[in-house]
Structure formats: C-alpha cells, structure tokens
Design a protein around this motif. Structure first.
Motif, PDB file in Angstrom:
ATOM      1  N   MET A  70      54.903  30.048 -34.021  1.00 40.82           N
ATOM      2  CA  MET A  70      55.077  29.107 -32.381  1.00 40.82           C
ATOM      3  C   MET A  70      54.862  28.328 -33.203  1.00 40.82           C
ATOM      4  O   MET A  70      56.300  26.695 -32.158  1.00 40.82           O
ATOM      5  N   LEU A  71      55.065  27.130 -34.324  1.00 40.58           N
ATOM      6  CA  LEU A  71      55.405  25.721 -35.012  1.00 40.58           C
ATOM      7  C   LEU A  71      56.577  26.132 -34.763  1.00 40.58           C
ATOM      8  O   LEU A  71      57.083  25.101 -34.524  1.00 40.58           O
ATOM      9  N   ALA A  72      57.109  27.050 -35.492  1.00 37.80           N
ATOM     10  CA  ALA A  72      58.425  27.164 -35.690  1.00 37.80           C
ATOM     11  C   ALA A  72      59.325  27.480 -34.066  1.00 37.80           C
ATOM     12  O   ALA A  72      60.513  26.097 -34.435  1.00 37.80           O
ATOM     13  N   LEU A  73      58.651  27.527 -33.110  1.00 40.51           N
ATOM     14  CA  LEU A  73      59.217  27.383 -31.533  1.00 40.51           C
ATOM     15  C   LEU A  73      59.964  26.054 -31.409  1.00 40.51           C
ATOM     16  O   LEU A  73      60.869  25.143 -31.146  1.00 40.51           O
ATOM     17  N   LEU A  74      58.681  25.255 -31.483  1.00 38.76           N
ATOM     18  CA  LEU A  74      58.752  23.567 -31.420  1.00 38.76           C
ATOM     19  C   LEU A  74      59.468  22.911 -31.960  1.00 38.76           C
ATOM     20  O   LEU A  74      60.837  22.376 -31.655  1.00 38.76           O
ATOM     21  N   ALA A  75      59.891  23.373 -33.061  1.00 34.54           N
ATOM     22  CA  ALA A  75      60.707  22.723 -34.199  1.00 34.54           C
ATOM     23  C   ALA A  75      61.643  23.022 -34.097  1.00 34.54           C
ATOM     24  O   ALA A  75      63.622  22.210 -34.065  1.00 34.54           O
ATOM     25  N   ALA A  76      62.854  24.788 -33.826  1.00 33.14           N
ATOM     26  CA  ALA A  76      63.732  24.641 -32.969  1.00 33.14           C
ATOM     27  C   ALA A  76      64.744  24.365 -31.825  1.00 33.14           C
ATOM     28  O   ALA A  76      65.122  24.270 -32.051  1.00 33.14           O
ATOM     29  N   LEU A  77      63.547  24.081 -31.344  1.00 26.75           N
ATOM     30  CA  LEU A  77      63.758  23.168 -30.245  1.00 26.75           C
ATOM     31  C   LEU A  77      64.231  21.581 -30.589  1.00 26.75           C
ATOM     32  O   LEU A  77      66.030  21.819 -29.920  1.00 26.75           O
ATOM     33  N   LEU A  78      63.888  21.075 -31.311  1.00 23.69           N
ATOM     34  CA  LEU A  78      63.896  20.112 -31.525  1.00 23.69           C
ATOM     35  C   LEU A  78      65.578  19.938 -32.196  1.00 23.69           C
ATOM     36  O   LEU A  78      65.827  19.660 -31.723  1.00 23.69           O
TER      37      LEU A  78
END
Lengths: 283, 302
Positions: free
Chosen positions: B21-29
């Motif tokens: 979940m955290l990686a998805l947010l970071a990946a978005l940015l």
C-alpha cells in the motif's frame, strides 16, 4: 442574548428561527430530489430493453439486435481478479494499521490509506498504464484489474482497520491470557468478531469498482467481441455505457440506459445490503 | 513447529500488504514526476500559465484545464456546501426517528450511483434542459453579468458544475451531519436553557463547535470534485478555453487525460498529460489530507 429577552425581540427571533429552519428544510428537499430524478429516469429509459437478449448478445453494429453480454462477462472477470489482488492486501494492511505495535508507522499508514483512497481514479489509471500496459505491450483486462485493485485496497484497508478497532480489547487480552500468539489473536479472535464490518467494507469497495470507468479507458480499453482473455483488451459495462452514450446511434443509446439501469440496481442493492450487515453487527 | 510457520506466514502477509500500500502511493508520485519530466523541461513553470494546448505545434499549457477544474469545482462546492450544510442542520436539529434515517439514507445513496450514469443523465437530461429552459432563464434575469451570457449550448461549465454539485453533495452532507451530531448535547441544551431559539443555539453553540469539521467536509468535497472524471467529461464540452461565460464549453484536468491519453502521439504530448495528472494528484492530496486532518482533530476533541 445578554440583554435579556424583550417581547419585541422574541417575536423577531422566533420569525428568524422559523425562516432559517424552513430554508434548511427546503435545502434538504433539494438534496433528496436528484436521487429520484436520476434513478426514475434511468428506470424509465432502461427498463423496456431489459431482456435476456441484453445479457446474452455481445455488441452488434447499430441496426442489429445487440446486448452487453460481453461487457457483463468482462466486468465480472476484471473485478474478480481485482478482488483476488485487493482483498488479501487490503485486509492485511488493515490488520497492521489496527493491531501493529509501532505507533508512528500506524499513523503514517492510516494517513497513506486515506490519501490513496482520495487519489482520482483517472490518475490510478495512469499508474496502471505505466506499471502494466506499457511493459506488457498493450491494453489488457489484467491491467484493468490492477487499476481497480489499487482503488479497492485503501477502501478495504480503512474499513478493516475501523472494524478491528471496534473489537473490545478484552477479547485480545483474554486470548493472549490463554496463551494465544499475536497472529492467532488476529486470525482466530479479532478478525472473526469483526467479520461483518470487514465484509461491509469489501462490498462497498466492490460496488465502487463496478462503476468505475475512467481508469479502464486506457487499461482494459474495451472490446466489441466475446473475450475472456485477460491478456487482451476486455469489455466492461461502464466502458460500454460510455462509448454507447457518446455514439450517435439511438439503439446504442438505448442500450446505454439499460446498462446504466443494471449498474444502478447493483450499486444501490449492494449499498443497502452492506448497511443491513453493518446493522446486524450492532445487535 | 507448525504454529511457528503459520505465525511467520501471517506476519509476512500483514507486513507485505502494508508495504504494497505504501509502495503504491510512492509509485504514484515517482511515476508521475518521472513521466512528466519531458514536459517540465520543455515548459518549466510556464506550463501552469500557458493557455495554448496545441498538439500540432507541440505547445502545451495547462491553464485552460486548471481554469475549467477550478471553475466547475468552486461552483460545485459553493452550491453543494449551502445545500449540504443546510440539509444536515435540518437532519440533525429538526427531524427525529425514521424520517431522519430515511432522508439521510436517500442522500447517501447518491454517492453509490456510478459516475458514468451521472454522465449519461447529464448529456441526455440535464444538458438539454439547460439549453432549453435553465440557461435562457438565467440569461433573461442575470444576462447583464458576463457569467450568464453567450451562446446557450447546454453542455459547458454550468452543466459540469451542476453534475459535480450533485455528486459531492452526499460527502458534504454525511460529514456535516456526523460532526453536528458530535456536538455534546449538554451544550445545546444549555443554550436552550438560557432561552436561545433553535437557530441561535445552532449558530452560537453548534456551529462554532463543528466548524473545523464542516470546513473539512467542504475540502473533502472540493478534492472529490477536482478529481471527478467521467461525468464531467461527458457534459463539459471538451474545449480548452478560458472564457467568463458559464454557458461556454470548457475542459478539466481529469477530462483532458480521459479524452486524449490514448491518442497522444508524441512523447511531449504524453508527458504533458502526465504533468496534468501530477498537478491533479497534488491538488487532491492537499485537499484530502487537509480535510482528513480537520475531521480527525474534530472527532478527537469530541
């Protein structure tokens, strides 16, 4: 008010009170109106064409009898896979946010889940495009599933977390006192007693994914033919409605309304079911 | 022994889920910043103020989309704010029992209707009505304002703003209702006890208490409106222009991505669309984060 109450003022104040509350009541009526306008119109336009043909035939050129059979199948497949990805990940993250030991990681993750659930679905579509469509070399149902899963994970995580938090800590303490390990407490005591609310969260996430169109535009892309191949472009109900609605053909437009009716029935009934499940939990 | 393994599996599952979940947010940015680099190098900060969007000559400026997004979202937040807060006051302070629950439910069910259905209703019911009845009426009485003049097409800023109003109404109503309900009853009863009318107790006691929560609700609604895509795309007319008239067709950040992403032919074009996506993400994150913070603080003090 500190001047005390005089008769003249009281009349004025009562009049103001009445006026203000009637305006608020009027605003409430205005707020409720759109639901009936929209649902009523969707039923009126969509119901006449709701027949077996609609479910069994795929897209046909205008002028020929057609339906959304392929899109219904595609939607089921895309969301089915999205569920497969998002349910374990969402519940897992929810368990950590609720039961984890390190406070600041929990707060950061909770905030991240909130932010992620606020990310516009079209931007999530861009992410799925870069992560899946480009490496795979083309649009695919699979990339649509990834996009929808990204949208579902934070919703499921948040709902799971809230559900687990409402479980009394005496249950955890009791289980620990009997010698259960922490993970056993999660899986055998906390999660089962919050199951109703976790399911509610899943139903809400599912019904949101069912109606999503924007992220599918450049992932699943849509398909006019029968297809179950996840590695190829795949049809989906909302995509089909979008294309049909903007087409100039009246028979396609009619099918768009019927598709909309199906989506609305599913979305509203899932929403109501989730409320019933939720209420049962509190009894 | 078996317990040990089961425990390891469970621990890993939970941690991996959180990391994903955290990686998805970071990946978005990371993804959006990386992909929009070309456009950023080509136009730097001028991207935000160039009002030309010309794929043929490869000049890309986001101003028309920023303008369209801000106009429609502001329109929606003003209207939905008034209607939503008014409704929640009536729901909390006047209605009791079944009627309160049923009417509250009706408003919340609006949130369940898919975006594409709003769009469908928007182009076949709302826009024609606006063209024939709504816009001529506004023009007749308010036509002296540039806001309500010009060609009446039905589709345009006004249609987009109205659709957004309906779509964010449930969010605002539900949260305002929750925060107003969280006002301690002692305080309200205290106000009644010193002779305040119902409206006075709302104005001087209920409202100040719930203020930050209501502001949070409005910010959350604004964030939703900014990111809403399909319904707006279907009714806004999709023409990148900056005009004062609400009747005119416009374009929003979300709808330009929806319409043009699959047909963007050269790298600079695609990169510009990613940069629009980045602006969109940052805007919604700011409003969403801020709103969550306010509502969270409010529920803490309650």
């Amino acid at each position: 008010m500190s001047q005390g109450i005089r008769e003249k003022h009281l009349g004025l104040r009562k009049a103001k009170n009445g006026l203000f509350l009637s305006v608020a009541g009027l605003l409430l009526l205005i707020a409720v109106l759109p639901l009936f306008l929209i649902v009523g119109y969707v039923i009126q336009q969509g119901l006449p064409d709701l027949n077996t043909q609609f479910f069994t035939l795929p897209t046909e050129p205008t002028g020929m009898p057609g339906g959304m059979g392929n899109a219904i199948l595609g939607s089921l497949e895309i969301i089915g896979f999205a569920t497969l990805f998002s349910l374990p990940l969402g519940i897992g993250a929810g368990i950590y946010i609720s039961e984890g030991r390190i406070g600041w990681i929990k707060s950061v993750s909770r905030f991240a889940a909130d932010v992620l659930s606020g990310v516009p679905s079209i931007v999530v579509g861009l992410l799925a495009y870069v992560l899946v469509v480009r490496p795979m070399g083309g649009f695919s149902g699979f990339s649509g599933s990834v996009a929808l899963a990204i949208l579902m994970i934070p919703i499921i995580a948040r709902q799971t977390e809230q559900a687990l938090r409402s479980v009394p800590s005496s249950i955890r303490e009791g289980a620990l006192a009997l010698g259960a390990r922490r993970t056993q407490v999660w899986l055998k005591f906390v999660l089962p007693s919050a199951a109703g609310a976790v399911i509610t969260g899943f139903i809400l996430a599912f019904s949101r994914a069912l109606g999503e169109t924007a992220p599918l535009l450049f992932t699943a892309f849509g398909n006019e033919f029968w297809s179950t191949n996840m590695m190829q472009p795949l049809a989906a109900i909302p995509l089909q409605i979008f294309v049909y609605a903007l087409s100039p053909y009246s028979d396609w437009q009619k099918e768009a309304w019927t598709g909309a009716l199906i989506l609305v029935i599913l979305a509203l009934s899932m929403n109501l079911v989730s409320r019933v499940v939720e209420r049962r939990r509190f009894r | 022994m078996w317990h040990r393994i089961a425990e390891q599996i469970t621990q890993t599952w939970v941690r991996v889920s959180l990391l994903v979940m955290l990686a998805l947010l970071a990946a978005l940015l990371i993804m959006l910043i990386g992909q929009s680099m070309d456009a950023f190098h080509a136009f730097s900060w001028k991207f935000l103020v160039i009002s030309t969007w010309d794929p043929v000559h490869r000049i890309f400026g986001a101003l028309p989309f920023l303008y369209g997004t801000v106009v429609t979202s502001l329109f929606a937040i003003v209207n939905a704010g008034i209607i939503g807060v008014g409704s929640s006051i009536f729901l909390v302070y006047v209605l009791r029992g079944t009627l309160r629950n049923v009417l509250g439910l009706f408003i919340e069910l609006l949130a369940a209707i898919p975006s594409v259905v709003y769009g469908l209703w928007g182009i076949y019911v709302l826009a024609p009505w606006l063209q024939r009845t709504g816009e001529p009426f506004l023009h007749k009485y308010l036509g002296f304002l540039p806001l309500f003049s010009g060609t009446m097409l039905g589709v345009g800023f006004l249609a987009g703003g109205l659709i957004l109003t309906i779509m964010i109404l449930p969010t605002i109503t539900a949260i305002s209702r929750d925060v107003l309900q969280a006002v301690p009853t002692d305080l309200i009863e205290g106000a009644y006890a010193i002779g305040a009318t119902r409206v006075e107790s709302i104005r001087y006691v209920g409202f100040p208490f719930a203020r930050s929560g209501i502001i949070g609700a409005l910010m959350l609604g604004f964030g939703r409106a900014v990111g809403e895509t399909i319904a707006v795309t279907m009714v806004i007319g999709n023409r990148p222009q900056i005009v004062a008239s609400l009747f005119a067709p416009g374009y929003t950040m979300a709808s330009v991505i929806a319409n043009e992403f699959t047909e963007a032919t050269n790298p600079l074009y695609t990169s510009s669309l990613y940069e629009v996506g980045l602006i969109l993400l940052l805007t919604t994150v700011i409003f969403y984060g801020g709103a969550r913070f306010l509502v969270w603080r409010m529920s803490r003090t309650a």
